[in-house]
Scaffold this motif. Structure first.
Motif, PDB file in Angstrom:
ATOM      1  N   HIS A 159       0.825  -1.208   0.000  1.00 36.10           N
ATOM      2  CA  HIS A 159       0.000   0.000   0.000  1.00 36.10           C
ATOM      3  C   HIS A 159       0.859   1.258   0.000  1.00 36.10           C
ATOM      4  N   LYS A 160       1.596   1.451  -1.072  1.00 38.07           N
ATOM      5  CA  LYS A 160       2.396   2.656  -1.255  1.00 38.07           C
ATOM      6  C   LYS A 160       1.675   3.530  -2.278  1.00 38.07           C
ATOM      7  N   PRO A 161       1.782   4.845  -2.131  1.00 36.53           N
ATOM      8  CA  PRO A 161       1.171   5.706  -3.150  1.00 36.53           C
ATOM      9  C   PRO A 161       1.931   5.574  -4.471  1.00 36.53           C
ATOM     10  N   LEU A 162       1.233   5.811  -5.560  1.00 32.98           N
ATOM     11  CA  LEU A 162       1.868   5.804  -6.872  1.00 32.98           C
ATOM     12  C   LEU A 162       2.859   6.958  -6.961  1.00 32.98           C
ATOM     13  N   ASN A 163       3.906   6.788  -7.745  1.00 29.34           N
ATOM     14  CA  ASN A 163       4.781   7.933  -7.986  1.00 29.34           C
ATOM     15  C   ASN A 163       4.082   8.854  -8.985  1.00 29.34           C
ATOM     16  N   ARG A 164       4.624  10.049  -9.161  1.00 30.06           N
ATOM     17  CA  ARG A 164       3.972  11.059  -9.999  1.00 30.06           C
ATOM     18  C   ARG A 164       3.747  10.556 -11.428  1.00 30.06           C
ATOM     19  N   GLN A 165       4.740   9.900 -12.011  1.00 31.91           N
ATOM     20  CA  GLN A 165       4.623   9.424 -13.394  1.00 31.91           C
ATOM     21  C   GLN A 165       3.544   8.349 -13.519  1.00 31.91           C
ATOM     22  N   ALA A 166       3.523   7.390 -12.609  1.00 30.75           N
ATOM     23  CA  ALA A 166       2.516   6.326 -12.652  1.00 30.75           C
ATOM     24  C   ALA A 166       1.123   6.882 -12.405  1.00 30.75           C
ATOM     25  N   PHE A 167       1.020   7.869 -11.503  1.00 34.34           N
ATOM     26  CA  PHE A 167      -0.279   8.479 -11.231  1.00 34.34           C
ATOM     27  C   PHE A 167      -0.847   9.138 -12.476  1.00 34.34           C
ATOM     28  N   PHE A 168      -0.035   9.953 -13.157  1.00 37.86           N
ATOM     29  CA  PHE A 168      -0.544  10.651 -14.333  1.00 37.86           C
ATOM     30  C   PHE A 168      -0.831   9.692 -15.488  1.00 37.86           C
ATOM     31  N   LYS A 169      -0.066   8.615 -15.599  1.00 31.41           N
ATOM     32  CA  LYS A 169      -0.380   7.623 -16.627  1.00 31.41           C
ATOM     33  C   LYS A 169      -1.727   6.984 -16.346  1.00 31.41           C
ATOM     34  N   GLN A 170      -1.962   6.586 -15.091  1.00 33.52           N
ATOM     35  CA  GLN A 170      -3.247   5.988 -14.722  1.00 33.52           C
ATOM     36  C   GLN A 170      -4.379   6.985 -14.911  1.00 33.52           C
ATOM     37  N   TRP A 171      -4.144   8.236 -14.535  1.00 36.71           N
ATOM     38  CA  TRP A 171      -5.155   9.289 -14.659  1.00 36.71           C
ATOM     39  C   TRP A 171      -5.543   9.491 -16.123  1.00 36.71           C
ATOM     40  N   GLN A 172      -4.549   9.546 -17.010  1.00 38.35           N
ATOM     41  CA  GLN A 172      -4.829   9.716 -18.433  1.00 38.35           C
ATOM     42  C   GLN A 172      -5.522   8.489 -19.020  1.00 38.35           C
ATOM     43  N   ASP A 173      -5.089   7.296 -18.616  1.00 33.08           N
ATOM     44  CA  ASP A 173      -5.724   6.077 -19.107  1.00 33.08           C
ATOM     45  C   ASP A 173      -7.200   6.036 -18.715  1.00 33.08           C
ATOM     46  N   GLU A 174      -7.507   6.393 -17.467  1.00 36.19           N
ATOM     47  CA  GLU A 174      -8.901   6.401 -17.020  1.00 36.19           C
ATOM     48  C   GLU A 174      -9.711   7.461 -17.754  1.00 36.19           C
ATOM     49  N   LYS A 175      -9.069   8.584 -18.044  1.00 41.96           N
ATOM     50  CA  LYS A 175      -9.760   9.674 -18.704  1.00 41.96           C
ATOM     51  C   LYS A 175     -10.100   9.361 -20.156  1.00 41.96           C
ATOM     52  N   TRP A 176      -9.205   8.666 -20.859  1.00 47.10           N
ATOM     53  CA  TRP A 176      -9.362   8.505 -22.308  1.00 47.10           C
ATOM     54  C   TRP A 176      -9.700   7.088 -22.766  1.00 47.10           C
ATOM     55  N   THR A 177      -9.775   6.131 -21.856  1.00 46.08           N
ATOM     56  CA  THR A 177     -10.074   4.758 -22.235  1.00 46.08           C
ATOM     57  C   THR A 177     -11.562   4.490 -22.059  1.00 46.08           C
ATOM     58  N   GLY A 178     -12.132   3.818 -23.027  1.00 44.73           N
ATOM     59  CA  GLY A 178     -13.542   3.438 -22.929  1.00 44.73           C
ATOM     60  C   GLY A 178     -14.462   4.451 -23.604  1.00 44.73           C
ATOM     61  N   ILE A 179     -15.724   4.165 -23.541  1.00 41.94           N
ATOM     62  CA  ILE A 179     -16.742   5.014 -24.157  1.00 41.94           C
ATOM     63  C   ILE A 179     -17.019   6.193 -23.234  1.00 41.94           C
ATOM     64  N   LYS A 180     -16.931   7.404 -23.761  1.00 44.27           N
ATOM     65  CA  LYS A 180     -17.119   8.615 -22.969  1.00 44.27           C
ATOM     66  C   LYS A 180     -18.227   9.483 -23.562  1.00 44.27           C
ATOM     67  N   ARG A 181     -19.329   8.851 -23.920  1.00 43.66           N
ATOM     68  CA  ARG A 181     -20.430   9.624 -24.476  1.00 43.66           C
ATOM     69  C   ARG A 181     -21.736   9.085 -23.907  1.00 43.66           C
ATOM     70  N   CYS A 182     -22.778   9.846 -24.051  1.00 41.74           N
ATOM     71  CA  CYS A 182     -24.050   9.452 -23.456  1.00 41.74           C
ATOM     72  C   CYS A 182     -24.903   8.605 -24.405  1.00 41.74           C
ATOM     73  N   CYS A 183     -24.709   8.717 -25.703  1.00 44.75           N
ATOM     74  CA  CYS A 183     -25.597   8.032 -26.647  1.00 44.75           C
ATOM     75  C   CYS A 183     -24.834   7.103 -27.585  1.00 44.75           C
TER      76      CYS A 183
END
Length: 73
Positions: A49-73
């Motif tokens: 249970h260690k926090p992510l380092n800055r690089q891993a955090f931003f990679k995960q953040w971007q992956d969550e933001k841009w992966t998958g369907i991001k529309r309502c219809c």
């Protein structure tokens, strides 16, 4: 007068950092520490249970933001 200008400038910069996501890692670390404290973990981190380092955090953040369907219809 100068103090009011500094306070206003500080508030503007703080809000811009939040809007742009620049402070996301700092907010993540605060949240992580609060979560650890809430679950009874004292100072230090366990191996699993260690926090992510800055690089891993931003990679995960971007992956969550841009992966998958991001529309309502």
């Amino acid at each position: 007068m100068l103090k009011n200008i500094r306070n206003c400038w500080h508030t503007i910069c703080h809000n811009l950092r939040q809007l742009s996501g620049e402070d996301a890692y700092e907010r993540y670390l605060i949240s992580f520490a609060e979560h650890q404290k809430l679950h009874g973990v004292e100072s230090g981190y366990s191996e699993h249970h260690k926090p992510l380092n800055r690089q891993a955090f931003f990679k995960q953040w971007q992956d969550e933001k841009w992966t998958g369907i991001k529309r309502c219809c």
